[in-house]
Motif scaffolding. Structure first.
Motif, PDB file in Angstrom:
ATOM      1  N   ARG A 252       0.908  -1.162   0.113  1.00  0.00           N
ATOM      2  CA  ARG A 252      -0.109   0.066  -0.027  1.00  0.00           C
ATOM      3  C   ARG A 252       0.735   1.288   0.034  1.00  0.00           C
ATOM      4  NH1 ARG A 252      -2.793   4.151  -0.011  1.00  0.00           N
ATOM      5  NH2 ARG A 252      -4.629   4.543   1.038  1.00  0.00           N
ATOM      6  N   VAL A 253       0.870   1.897  -1.280  1.00  0.00           N
ATOM      7  CA  VAL A 253       1.783   3.118  -1.169  1.00  0.00           C
ATOM      8  C   VAL A 253       0.891   4.299  -0.681  1.00  0.00           C
ATOM      9  CG1 VAL A 253       3.056   4.792  -2.893  1.00  0.00           C
ATOM     10  CG2 VAL A 253       3.196   2.175  -3.202  1.00  0.00           C
ATOM     11  N   GLY A 254       1.661   5.200  -0.141  1.00  0.00           N
ATOM     12  CA  GLY A 254       0.826   6.182   0.728  1.00  0.00           C
ATOM     13  C   GLY A 254       0.476   5.737   2.101  1.00  0.00           C
ATOM     14  N   ASN A 255      -0.284   6.151   2.622  1.00  0.00           N
ATOM     15  CA  ASN A 255      -0.746   5.597   4.014  1.00  0.00           C
ATOM     16  C   ASN A 255      -2.221   5.394   4.264  1.00  0.00           C
ATOM     17  OD1 ASN A 255      -1.133   8.702   4.923  1.00  0.00           O
ATOM     18  ND2 ASN A 255      -1.436   7.586   6.559  1.00  0.00           N
ATOM     19  N   PRO A 256      -2.766   4.291   4.761  1.00  0.00           N
ATOM     20  CA  PRO A 256      -4.185   3.989   4.747  1.00  0.00           C
ATOM     21  C   PRO A 256      -4.851   4.866   5.919  1.00  0.00           C
ATOM     22  CG  PRO A 256      -2.744   2.143   5.615  1.00  0.00           C
ATOM     23  CD  PRO A 256      -1.867   3.250   5.243  1.00  0.00           C
ATOM     24  N   VAL A 257      -6.177   5.485   5.499  1.00  0.00           N
ATOM     25  CA  VAL A 257      -6.958   6.369   6.351  1.00  0.00           C
ATOM     26  C   VAL A 257      -7.410   5.390   7.335  1.00  0.00           C
ATOM     27  CG1 VAL A 257      -8.925   7.699   6.538  1.00  0.00           C
ATOM     28  CG2 VAL A 257      -7.697   7.468   4.350  1.00  0.00           C
ATOM     29  N   ARG A 258      -7.709   4.274   7.105  1.00  0.00           N
ATOM     30  CA  ARG A 258      -8.385   3.415   8.429  1.00  0.00           C
ATOM     31  C   ARG A 258      -7.278   2.862   8.811  1.00  0.00           C
ATOM     32  NH1 ARG A 258     -11.030  -0.641   6.739  1.00  0.00           N
ATOM     33  NH2 ARG A 258     -10.713  -0.586   4.511  1.00  0.00           N
ATOM     34  N   VAL A 259      -6.538   3.207   9.802  1.00  0.00           N
ATOM     35  CA  VAL A 259      -5.306   2.638  10.278  1.00  0.00           C
ATOM     36  C   VAL A 259      -5.531   1.408  11.227  1.00  0.00           C
ATOM     37  CG1 VAL A 259      -2.920   3.260  11.311  1.00  0.00           C
ATOM     38  CG2 VAL A 259      -4.275   4.901  10.440  1.00  0.00           C
ATOM     39  N   SER A 260      -5.746   0.383  10.756  1.00  0.00           N
ATOM     40  CA  SER A 260      -5.836  -1.115  11.346  1.00  0.00           C
ATOM     41  C   SER A 260      -4.315  -1.571  11.234  1.00  0.00           C
ATOM     42  CB  SER A 260      -7.000  -1.934  10.501  1.00  0.00           C
ATOM     43  OG  SER A 260      -6.656  -2.312   9.454  1.00  0.00           O
ATOM     44  N   GLU A 261      -4.300  -2.388  12.130  1.00  0.00           N
ATOM     45  CA  GLU A 261      -3.085  -3.430  12.158  1.00  0.00           C
ATOM     46  C   GLU A 261      -2.751  -3.989  10.710  1.00  0.00           C
ATOM     47  OE1 GLU A 261      -0.862  -6.390  15.219  1.00  0.00           O
ATOM     48  OE2 GLU A 261      -2.557  -4.970  16.092  1.00  0.00           O
ATOM     49  N   ARG A 262      -3.561  -4.677  10.136  1.00  0.00           N
ATOM     50  CA  ARG A 262      -3.371  -5.275   8.949  1.00  0.00           C
ATOM     51  C   ARG A 262      -3.064  -4.143   7.774  1.00  0.00           C
ATOM     52  NH1 ARG A 262      -7.929  -8.212   8.468  1.00  0.00           N
ATOM     53  NH2 ARG A 262      -7.237 -10.278   8.471  1.00  0.00           N
ATOM     54  N   LEU A 263      -3.792  -3.115   7.906  1.00  0.00           N
ATOM     55  CA  LEU A 263      -3.398  -2.087   6.888  1.00  0.00           C
ATOM     56  C   LEU A 263      -2.296  -1.391   6.775  1.00  0.00           C
ATOM     57  CD1 LEU A 263      -7.051  -0.332   6.076  1.00  0.00           C
ATOM     58  CD2 LEU A 263      -5.613  -1.613   4.521  1.00  0.00           C
ATOM     59  N   SER A 264      -1.904  -1.150   8.112  1.00  0.00           N
ATOM     60  CA  SER A 264      -0.653  -0.458   8.444  1.00  0.00           C
ATOM     61  C   SER A 264       0.528  -1.495   8.157  1.00  0.00           C
ATOM     62  CB  SER A 264      -0.627   0.220   9.860  1.00  0.00           C
ATOM     63  OG  SER A 264      -0.734  -0.910  10.747  1.00  0.00           O
ATOM     64  N   GLY A 265       0.280  -2.758   8.313  1.00  0.00           N
ATOM     65  CA  GLY A 265       1.266  -3.764   8.102  1.00  0.00           C
ATOM     66  C   GLY A 265       1.424  -3.899   6.457  1.00  0.00           C
ATOM     67  N   LEU A 266       0.927  -3.275   5.500  1.00  0.00           N
ATOM     68  CA  LEU A 266       0.874  -3.319   4.174  1.00  0.00           C
ATOM     69  C   LEU A 266       1.500  -2.085   3.686  1.00  0.00           C
ATOM     70  CD1 LEU A 266      -2.816  -4.270   3.036  1.00  0.00           C
ATOM     71  CD2 LEU A 266      -0.899  -5.789   3.592  1.00  0.00           C
ATOM     72  N   THR A 267       1.849  -1.218   4.346  1.00  0.00           N
ATOM     73  CA  THR A 267       2.765   0.108   3.973  1.00  0.00           C
ATOM     74  C   THR A 267       4.118  -0.284   3.940  1.00  0.00           C
ATOM     75  OG1 THR A 267       3.071   1.070   6.145  1.00  0.00           O
ATOM     76  CG2 THR A 267       0.980   1.579   5.163  1.00  0.00           C
ATOM     77  N   LEU A 268       4.624   0.690   3.075  1.00  0.00           N
ATOM     78  CA  LEU A 268       6.204   0.540   2.888  1.00  0.00           C
ATOM     79  C   LEU A 268       6.990   0.800   3.957  1.00  0.00           C
ATOM     80  CD1 LEU A 268       8.277   0.293   0.577  1.00  0.00           C
ATOM     81  CD2 LEU A 268       8.432   2.934   0.468  1.00  0.00           C
ATOM     82  N   ASP A 269       6.481   1.500   4.940  1.00  0.00           N
ATOM     83  CA  ASP A 269       7.299   2.103   6.376  1.00  0.00           C
ATOM     84  C   ASP A 269       7.055   0.564   7.032  1.00  0.00           C
ATOM     85  OD1 ASP A 269       7.739   4.322   5.502  1.00  0.00           O
ATOM     86  OD2 ASP A 269       6.373   5.530   6.862  1.00  0.00           O
ATOM     87  N   SER A 270       5.987   0.039   7.140  1.00  0.00           N
ATOM     88  CA  SER A 270       5.928  -1.216   8.088  1.00  0.00           C
ATOM     89  C   SER A 270       6.915  -2.285   7.398  1.00  0.00           C
ATOM     90  CB  SER A 270       4.616  -1.556   8.078  1.00  0.00           C
ATOM     91  OG  SER A 270       4.498  -2.624   8.796  1.00  0.00           O
ATOM     92  N   LYS A 271       6.773  -2.592   6.138  1.00  0.00           N
ATOM     93  CA  LYS A 271       7.362  -3.546   5.562  1.00  0.00           C
ATOM     94  C   LYS A 271       9.076  -3.573   5.414  1.00  0.00           C
ATOM     95  CE  LYS A 271       3.785  -5.195   2.170  1.00  0.00           C
ATOM     96  NZ  LYS A 271       3.688  -6.043   1.490  1.00  0.00           N
ATOM     97  N   MET A 272       9.187  -2.197   5.569  1.00  0.00           N
ATOM     98  CA  MET A 272      10.782  -1.957   5.426  1.00  0.00           C
ATOM     99  C   MET A 272      11.337  -2.065   7.187  1.00  0.00           C
ATOM    100  SD  MET A 272      11.233   1.659   3.390  1.00  0.00           S
ATOM    101  CE  MET A 272      13.252   1.882   3.335  1.00  0.00           C
ATOM    102  N   ALA A 273      10.437  -1.725   8.086  1.00  0.00           N
ATOM    103  CA  ALA A 273      10.681  -1.805   9.321  1.00  0.00           C
ATOM    104  C   ALA A 273      11.098  -3.271   9.826  1.00  0.00           C
ATOM    105  CB  ALA A 273       9.522  -1.322  10.438  1.00  0.00           C
ATOM    106  N   SER A 274      10.410  -4.251   9.090  1.00  0.00           N
ATOM    107  CA  SER A 274      10.570  -5.762   9.415  1.00  0.00           C
ATOM    108  C   SER A 274      11.522  -6.244   8.511  1.00  0.00           C
ATOM    109  CB  SER A 274       9.462  -6.595   9.342  1.00  0.00           C
ATOM    110  OG  SER A 274       8.662  -6.295   8.185  1.00  0.00           O
ATOM    111  N   HIS A 275      12.238  -5.372   7.657  1.00  0.00           N
ATOM    112  CA  HIS A 275      13.273  -6.031   6.500  1.00  0.00           C
ATOM    113  C   HIS A 275      14.514  -6.045   7.404  1.00  0.00           C
ATOM    114  CE1 HIS A 275      16.019  -6.140   3.040  1.00  0.00           C
ATOM    115  NE2 HIS A 275      14.781  -6.553   2.209  1.00  0.00           N
ATOM    116  N   ALA A 276      15.145  -7.298   6.853  1.00  0.00           N
ATOM    117  CA  ALA A 276      16.610  -7.426   7.546  1.00  0.00           C
ATOM    118  C   ALA A 276      17.691  -6.357   7.345  1.00  0.00           C
ATOM    119  CB  ALA A 276      17.203  -8.850   6.916  1.00  0.00           C
TER     120      ALA A 276
END
Length: 636
Positions: A252-276
């Motif tokens: 999900r490029v940009g950021n979700p309006v409905r910031v549920s855990e599932r949606l925020s987990g799809l964002t670039l920031d979240s995916k980068m945060a869990s990258h090695a």
């Protein structure tokens, strides 16, 4: 190509009108008025800061008061941090890089907070969004120059009507048990289309369900990322969530309006945060910040040696941040290589992280509400386009009357439906409304092709309660009044609440449980009528226990939503038969198709019947024994 030159001219007119109306609003308003209009957060508190991409400072802020005031501050919008001390001088511009709840992050065009940020009250003002217009303008210019190219201009020629779309007839039929026959046909059409497929989804027909299954099948067949876009963040969020639930790897490029855990987990920031690789990036950022903090310890009065040392510290911090940028890009590239679906708004499709990506297929959802110039931003990245929506519901909002009349209000979806009917699949089975509520809309707008699924076709609010009512106020003296530029009808408001109170009483009498009280929408095309309805609602004793179940708003705000019961206050009642923008029957199509179990339309037949659409609706209600005169309720 004249096609794009004409669109560019209309966009220029719209941009100017939008900018002027924004400037008028800003120039004449205080910060509290801007806050009330959703254009400012004030006061705010700074909750954190970090150095981001390009050596810019990202600041996290929280609004500390007026937290329930709706606002327009969204991801990607230009904004300015200001101080109430000297708001014209103490200000620094930036872009909103995240927004959720009462917090947002703004990336400022500076590498450190200014001195004045430590004094007085701070606020965030929204700036005019030139960026979106620039992106649309650039896309139209690019499309214009590509249109003459034999290879790169093929899709453009199809979409503008110079070529016909083609289909691969040898595509093996897919069997998707979750879908009904018309939804299956839509998926098959999407798979076989070489350039263009259109999913026409009337209200309640499961357009999102169909798209999700089509995208899932495409991802499996093509093995390449698919770009999924829509005009609003809310629509993008909905599709992102559904696609993720189906097991697809969604970014999900940009950021979700409905910031549920599932949606925020799809964002670039979240995916980068869990990258090695992010551990090393964090360590380098920390080091750069330490060098900067050391440099800032040197005050204004110091000699050459201190000045050189300060410069060396800043240079080292900048060098580290360049390494960080390279490492971040590596992480982004790695994440994109694993992504099956990139989801963004139309303008967000040009986000810096995915700006240069190309796609076999681009899916544009809610295309009936998408401004055409914005659609060309993602289209230029595609070989094939899927348009999904309903051009017989509300079109996009256009600020300039001149631009709207010139054709800017006509969407690409509407044009392509007319140009290429062979690309269109109509979804024919709806899962929302009782068949009596659906019937008139189906007849007028959808060639009488809609059918109600058996699970909803005959459902009622409670046994014996008819699903449709047209209540005629003709001859009752419910005359409209003019409030500014908007019409009102106070007597119609009083009558509506009496009728609704009786419905509530009947519901309880039918031995229904209070917790099962239906969800209710009260809608009107007129804003001032809505204001009266909202203010009166809280003074109706019989309805007080159910206020959390009753929503009052304009028709436009309910597009895409549904309720058990819908009341429409038509408002207009005059001897001249003037109905204003009630003449926009697409708006009424939206209004009449929100109800699941009961639709109540209250209006003056003498005024409304000047338009065949309403005259025929009244005849339709009579044919179902659903016509009543307001006189029949004189004892309410």
């Amino acid at each position: 190509m004249d096609y794009f030159k004409g669109l560019l001219e209309l966009l220029k007119i719209e941009r100017e009108e939008d900018k002027q109306s924004y400037m008028r609003l800003i120039e004449r308003s205080s910060v509290s008025e801007r806050r009330a209009n959703g254009l400012a957060w004030y006061p705010i508190a700074i909750r954190g800061q970090e150095i981001g991409r390009g050596d810019y400072l990202t600041v996290e802020v929280e609004r500390t008061t007026h937290q329930d005031v709706p606002h327009q501050l969204r991801f990607g919008m230009p904004a300015v941090l200001f101080s109430n001390h000297e708001p014209q001088k103490d200000r620094v511009e930036g872009v909103i890089s995240h927004q959720g709840g009462n917090r947002l992050k703004i990336t400022l065009r500076t590498d450190e907070l200014p001195e004045w940020s430590r004094d007085g009250k701070l606020g965030i003002d929204l700036l005019f969004d030139d960026n979106s217009y620039d992106e649309m303008q650039n896309a139209l210019k690019a499309a214009d120059s590509l249109a003459s190219s034999e290879k790169d201009g093929h899709l453009i020629k199809v979409l503008t009507g110079d070529k016909k779309p083609s289909f691969d007839q040898d595509i093996y039929p897919v069997i998707l048990p979750k879908l009904n026959p018309s939804q299956q046909r839509a998926v098959q059409q999407i798979l076989s289309a070489q350039e263009l497929a259109i999913v026409h989804g009337p209200p309640g027909t499961g357009k999102t369900t169909t798209l999700v299954q089509a995208i899932k099948t495409l991802a499996k067949n093509e093995g390449k990322p698919i770009l999924v876009v829509a005009p609003s963040n809310t629509a993008v969020d909905l599709l992102s969530e559904k696609l993720s639930e189906e097991g697809l790897n969604v970014l999900r490029v940009g950021n979700p309006v409905r910031v549920s855990e599932r949606l925020s987990g799809l964002t670039l920031d979240s995916k980068m945060a869990s990258h090695a690789g992010v551990k090393d990036i964090k360590a380098l950022k920390k080091q750069a910040n330490e060098y900067k903090n050391m440099a800032h310890k040197y005050k204004r009065h110091f000699g050459k040696a201190e000045r050189d040392q300060r410069k060396a510290l800043f240079d080292e911090a900048h060098r580290i941040m360049k390494d960080v940028a390279h490492m971040e890009q590596y992480v982004i590239d790695d994440l994109l290589a694993k992504t099956q679906v990139v989801a963004a708004t139309l303008v967000g499709a040009n986000h810096f992280t995915v700006r240069n990506m190309k796609y076999r297929t681009v899916v544009i959802d809610e295309a009936g509400q998408a401004l055409e110039p914005a659609c060309w931003i993602p289209i230029l990245k595609a070989e094939k386009v899927v348009l999904a929506g309903d051009h017989l519901q509300l079109p996009p909002t256009i600020k300039s009357e001149t631009a709207a009349k010139g054709g800017l209000s006509k969407t690409l979806l509407e044009k392509c439906v007319a140009l290429h009917p062979e690309s269109v699949t109509l979804l024919e089975e709806q899962y929302r409304m009782n068949e009596a509520i659906m019937g008139y809309s189906s007849k007028v707008f959808y060639g009488d092709k809609l059918k109600a699924h058996e699970s909803v076709a005959r459902r009622l609010l409670f046994p014996g309660e008819p699903p449709l009512a047209f209540i005629d106020t003709a001859g009752c003296g419910f005359d409209e009044k003019l409030e500014g530029t908007s019409s009102t009808n106070p007597e119609e408001v009083v009558f509506l609440f009496k009728h609704l109170s009786q419905l509530a009483a009947d519901f309880i009498k039918a031995n229904a449980k209070p917790e099962d009280f239906p969800s209710i929408a009260i809608i009107s095309p007129y804003k001032e009528q809505i204001n009266i309805l909202k203010s009166q609602l809280t003074h109706v004793p019989e309805l007080k226990p159910y206020l959390d179940k009753i929503a009052v708003n304009t028709i436009d705000s309910f597009q895409g939503q549904e309720r058990d019961v819908v009341y429409i206050s038509m408002t207009r009642s005059n001897a001249e038969g003037q109905i204003g923008f009630l003449a926009d029957i697409r708006r009424m199509n939206v209004a009449m198709t929100r109800a699941r179990k009961k639709l109540v339309v209250i209006g003056d037949s003498a005024t409304l019947s000047v338009l065949p659409f309403y005259e025929n609706f009244i005849a339709y209600s009579e044919s179902l024994d659903a016509y009543q005169s307001a006189w029949e309720f004189s004892d309410l």
